[in-house]
Scaffold this active site. Structure first.
Site, PDB file in Angstrom:
ATOM      1  N   HIS A  38       1.630   2.199   3.841  1.00 21.97           N
ATOM      2  CA  HIS A  38       0.706   3.311   4.096  1.00 21.97           C
ATOM      3  C   HIS A  38       0.944   3.802   5.526  1.00 21.97           C
ATOM      4  CE1 HIS A  38      -3.051   5.495   4.631  1.00 21.97           C
ATOM      5  NE2 HIS A  38      -3.427   5.237   3.383  1.00 21.97           N
ATOM      6  N   HIS A  56     -10.463  -2.537   1.575  1.00 22.67           N
ATOM      7  CA  HIS A  56     -10.792  -1.171   1.161  1.00 22.67           C
ATOM      8  C   HIS A  56     -11.747  -1.088  -0.020  1.00 22.67           C
ATOM      9  CE1 HIS A  56      -9.125   3.197   1.572  1.00 22.67           C
ATOM     10  NE2 HIS A  56     -10.374   3.052   1.953  1.00 22.67           N
ATOM     11  N   LYS A  62      -5.244  -5.657   3.746  1.00 22.78           N
ATOM     12  CA  LYS A  62      -6.150  -4.539   3.467  1.00 22.78           C
ATOM     13  C   LYS A  62      -7.129  -4.886   2.341  1.00 22.78           C
ATOM     14  CE  LYS A  62      -6.112   0.325   2.079  1.00 22.78           C
ATOM     15  NZ  LYS A  62      -5.308   1.560   2.006  1.00 22.78           N
ATOM     16  N   ASP A  71       0.839  -1.199   0.000  1.00 22.18           N
ATOM     17  CA  ASP A  71       0.000   0.000   0.000  1.00 22.18           C
ATOM     18  C   ASP A  71       0.877   1.253   0.000  1.00 22.18           C
ATOM     19  OD1 ASP A  71      -2.084   1.737   0.162  1.00 22.18           O
ATOM     20  OD2 ASP A  71      -2.923   0.942   2.020  1.00 22.18           O
ATOM     21  N   ASP A  72       0.784   2.019  -1.062  1.00 24.45           N
ATOM     22  CA  ASP A  72       1.523   3.286  -1.168  1.00 24.45           C
ATOM     23  C   ASP A  72       3.039   3.108  -1.290  1.00 24.45           C
ATOM     24  OD1 ASP A  72      -1.021   4.244  -0.713  1.00 24.45           O
ATOM     25  OD2 ASP A  72      -0.492   5.504   1.003  1.00 24.45           O
ATOM     26  N   CYS A 125      -6.079   4.497  -3.121  1.00 27.73           N
ATOM     27  CA  CYS A 125      -6.324   3.078  -2.822  1.00 27.73           C
ATOM     28  C   CYS A 125      -7.592   2.480  -3.429  1.00 27.73           C
ATOM     29  CB  CYS A 125      -6.373   2.881  -1.314  1.00 27.73           C
ATOM     30  SG  CYS A 125      -4.933   3.518  -0.440  1.00 27.73           S
ATOM     31  N   LYS A 163       1.500   9.593  -4.839  1.00 30.60           N
ATOM     32  CA  LYS A 163       0.097   9.284  -4.553  1.00 30.60           C
ATOM     33  C   LYS A 163      -0.807  10.512  -4.679  1.00 30.60           C
ATOM     34  CE  LYS A 163      -2.801   7.697  -0.711  1.00 30.60           C
ATOM     35  NZ  LYS A 163      -2.834   6.883   0.511  1.00 30.60           N
ATOM     36  N   ASP A 176      -0.384  -0.631  -4.803  1.00 28.34           N
ATOM     37  CA  ASP A 176      -1.693  -0.121  -5.240  1.00 28.34           C
ATOM     38  C   ASP A 176      -1.641   1.300  -5.802  1.00 28.34           C
ATOM     39  OD1 ASP A 176      -1.365   1.276  -2.821  1.00 28.34           O
ATOM     40  OD2 ASP A 176      -3.488   1.116  -2.282  1.00 28.34           O
ATOM     41  N   ASN A 177      -0.610   2.039  -5.433  1.00 29.97           N
ATOM     42  CA  ASN A 177      -0.426   3.399  -5.984  1.00 29.97           C
ATOM     43  C   ASN A 177       0.927   3.910  -5.505  1.00 29.97           C
ATOM     44  OD1 ASN A 177      -2.853   3.905  -3.620  1.00 29.97           O
ATOM     45  ND2 ASN A 177      -0.919   4.975  -3.319  1.00 29.97           N
ATOM     46  N   SER A 192      -7.959   1.590   5.308  1.00 30.09           N
ATOM     47  CA  SER A 192      -6.601   2.109   5.549  1.00 30.09           C
ATOM     48  C   SER A 192      -6.265   2.092   7.032  1.00 30.09           C
ATOM     49  CB  SER A 192      -6.482   3.532   5.004  1.00 30.09           C
ATOM     50  OG  SER A 192      -6.676   3.523   3.615  1.00 30.09           O
ATOM     51  N   ARG A 228      -7.784  -0.535  -6.272  1.00 27.92           N
ATOM     52  CA  ARG A 228      -8.080  -1.907  -5.864  1.00 27.92           C
ATOM     53  C   ARG A 228      -9.347  -2.428  -6.546  1.00 27.92           C
ATOM     54  NH1 ARG A 228      -5.422  -3.042  -0.761  1.00 27.92           N
ATOM     55  NH2 ARG A 228      -3.697  -1.569  -0.682  1.00 27.92           N
TER      56      ARG A 228
HETATM   57 MG    MG Z   1      -2.662   2.984  -1.412  1.00 24.22          MG
END
Ligand code: MG
Length: 482
Positions: free
Chosen positions: A247, A151, A149, A52-53, A92, A320, A299-300, A175, A96
Site C-alpha cells: 500500500h 484496519h 495492519k 496490502d494492495d 481494505c 483496487k 487484501d485486494n 493504512s 479484512r
Molecule cells: Mg488493501
C-alpha cells in the site's frame, strides 16, 4: 524430534526432561508414534501472511517478469497456487472484515456507501458481537498474534486486535497513508516522505512510535513474527502477519532500496519476499514446518491510480476500488508440506472461506448462530478435490454490482478509476457477461448470446438479497466525526 514432542504434548518442561521424554518416546514404538503424530496434526499452526494492495501479477510465480520472489514462489511450488482466489471487497476494511469473520461485509456492517474504509477519524469498527477466526482459535487453545495492519477499528480498545481474539498486537492499526499532515497530491505519493503520514505504531493498545519510520516497518514486523514463533509457549499458534505495504506510500529498508528492477514497488515486494523467507526459515529451525499451514495472499488488487507506485493485476482487468477482476482476484498460495496436495488450483476460493477451512483443519468452533458465507476448502487443499464454492459476489460499498457463477461473470454496474482519486460508476441497461475461463481479461462481452446467464444471475442475486436481513453501516461518519 524431541523438541517437537514437547510441543505436541503441550508440555512446558526443562530441556533435559524433554530429552528423557524423547528417549522414552523413541523406545515406545510405532503405535505411539502414530498417535503422537495424529495429535501433532490435530492442531496445526497457522501462519496467514496478508499483503496490502498487492496485485495478481506482482509475484514471480504469478508471472511478474522483473520482481523476484523466490521464497514466495517456493511455497507455491511445494504447495498450492490458486488462480481463481478472491477477496470480498476491492478495498481494505471490508475485505479484512470478511476474512476475519467468514461473513460478507454486507452482513457484518463493515461496508458503506459513505466511506469505503475506516479512516483515522472513524469511530466505528468490527463489532464485538462478531466472532473472528482469532477468537475461535484462541478459545480452542491457540496462541494468537496480529502483527501489522489491522484496519478494523481503533477508536476504542474494544475494536483493537487484542479485543478481537489476538493475545498480542504490533502494528500500524490502519493504512500507512492516513493521518496526513498536509494535502497529499499524486506527486507526494510518488515521492513519499515519512513526515507526511503521522501514523502510529501500536504494541497491544499503546502507541510506541509516531510517526512510524516506515523504511524499517517490514523488517520490524518480521522480527516480531519470528520472535512470536520462537516464544510460542508450547501451544499451537495462529500468526496473522499483515504487511502494511505495498500500500502506498512505498518505503523500503536500505538493504532493499534500489535493489529490484521494478523500482520502489519491486523493492517493497522483494523485501516482503525476504520476510516470507525468514518466517519459513524460522519454522524450519523450530521443527514446525510439517505442522504449520502457511498462507500467502493479498487484501485486494493493485492501486493503479498511482501509476508505477501501484502494482499490477497481470492479465486481469482493473485493480483496487474497481469491479473488474483485478480488484478482487488475488494471488493465494497454501503451503503445508506433507499435507497439501501440491498443484495449481483453478477452483473458486475466497478469503471468506479461510475461517471455515481453519475450523475443519483445527477443530476450532465455527459460528452456527448467524448466517455465514464461508466454504470449507480443506478437501481441495488436502486432496485436490473440487471446491464447494461456486459463486463470487462483487460489492462496492453496499451495492452488489456483479456476480461470478462458475465460469461466467455477470456485471450489472461497475466502478472504475478515471483519474487520481476520481471514480465513476456505470449502470448497464443490459448486463455484461464474460466467460472468465476463456476470457480472464474481461474483453469480450457475451451478453447478446447469453440472456439465460443474466437471468440466472438475477435469480441468485434475489436469493442473496433475501438472506441479508437488516443492513448496518459501521464505517460511515458519526455526526461529530468529520
Ligand atoms: Mg488493501
Amino acid at each position: 524430534m524431541f523438541k517437537s514432542f514437547s510441543v505436541v504434548g503441550g508440555f512446558s518442561v526443562p530441556s533435559q526432561t524433554v530429552f528423557i521424554f524423547g528417549v522414552m518416546f523413541a523406545l515406545l514404538g510405532s503405535l505411539q508414534m502414530a498417535s503422537a503424530q495424529a495429535a501433532d496434526t490435530a492442531k496445526p499452526n497457522i501462519v496467514l501472511i496478508l499483503t496490502d494492495d498487492m496485485g495478481y501479477g506482482d509475484v514471480g510465480i504469478y508471472g511478474h517478469p522483473t520482481i523476484k520472489t523466490p521464497h514466495i514462489d517456493s511455497l507455491a511450488i511445494g504447495g498450492q497456487k490458486w488462480t481463481s482466489f478472491y477477496v470480498a471487497s476491492s478495498v481494505c476494511t471490508p475485505s479484512r472484515a470478511a476474512l476475519m469473520t467468514g461473513r460478507m461485509p454486507i452482513r457484518n456492517g463493515m461496508c458503506s456507501n459513505v466511506r469505503r474504509v475506516l479512516w483515522q477519524s472513524s469511530k466505528g469498527g468490527l463489532q464485538p458481537s462478531e466472532v473472528t477466526m482469532a477468537e475461535s482459535l484462541q478459545a480452542s487453545g491457540y496462541a494468537t498474534a496480529c502483527i501489522g495492519k489491522w484496519h478494523l477499528g481503533h477508536s476504542e480498545a474494544k475494536y483493537l486486535p487484542t479485543s478481537q481474539g489476538f493475545d498480542y498486537y504490533y502494528g500500524i492499526p490502519y493504512s500507512n497513508d492516513m493521518d496526513k499532515t498536509q494535502t497529499i497530491t499524486k506527486e507526494d505519493y510518488l515521492n513519499p516522505r515519512i513526515g507526511h503520514y503521522n501514523v502510529p505504531l501500536l504494541e497491544n493498545e499503546s502507541i510506541v512510535e509516531r510517526p512510524v519510520d516506515q523504511t524499517t516497518i517490514t523488517q520490524r514486523y518480521t522480527a516480531k513474527a519470528v520472535e512470536f514463533i520462537r516464544d510460542r509457549a508450547e501451544r499451537p499458534f495462529f500468526l496473522f502477519l499483515s504487511h502494511s505495504m505495498p500500500h502506498a506510500p512505498l518505503f523500503a529498508s536500505q538493504e532493499y532500496l534500489g535493489k529490484s528492477e521494478r523500482g520502489i514497488y519491486g523493492d517493497v515486494i522483494e523485501e516482503i519476499d525476504w520476510s516470507v523467507g525468514e518466517v519459513v526459515r524460522t519454522l524450519d529451525e523450530e521443527g514446525l514446518t510439517e505442522n504449520t499451514l502457511v498462507i500467502f495472499t493479498s487484501d485486494n488488487g493493485p492501486w493503479m491510480m498511482l501509476d508505477q507506485h501501484g502494482g499490477s493485476s497481470g492479465l486481469l482487468r482493473g485493480g483496487k476500488g474497481e469491479t473488474w477482476e483485478g480488484g478482487y482476484r488475488v494471488p493465494a498460495i497454501f503451503s503445508w508440506p506433507g499435507r497439501i496436495e501440491p498443484g495449481v488450483i483453478g477452483e473458486l476460493g475466497s478469503t471468506v472461506d479461510l475461517f471455515k477451512t481453519f475450523s475443519t483443519i483445527t477443530g476450532c468452533a465455527y459460528p452456527d448462530d448467524r448466517v455465514m458465507d464461508g466454504y470449507d476448502l480443506s478437501a481441495t487443499l488436502l486432496k485436490a478435490e473440487k471446491s464447494p464454492r461456486e459463486v463470487i459476489w462483487y460489492y462496492q460499498g453496499q451495492d452488489l454490482q456483479a456476480v461470478r457463477m462458475g465460469d461466467y461473470k455477470v456485471i450489472f454496474s461497475l466502478n472504475e478509476y478515471v483519474g487520481f482519486r476520481e471514480k465513476k460508476t456505470t449502470i448497464f441497461q443490459k448486463a455484461l457477461v464474460y466467460n472468465l475461463s476463456v476470457d480472464p481479461a474481461e474483453r469480450y462481452n457475451l451478453a447478446a448470446t447469453h440472456s439465460s446467464v443474466i437471468e440466472k444471475a438475477r435469480g441468485l442475486i434475489g436469493e442473496h438479497r433475501d438472506s441479508l436481513g437488516e443492513i448496518f453501516d459501521y464505517l460511515a461518519p458519526l455526526p461529530e466525526d468529520h
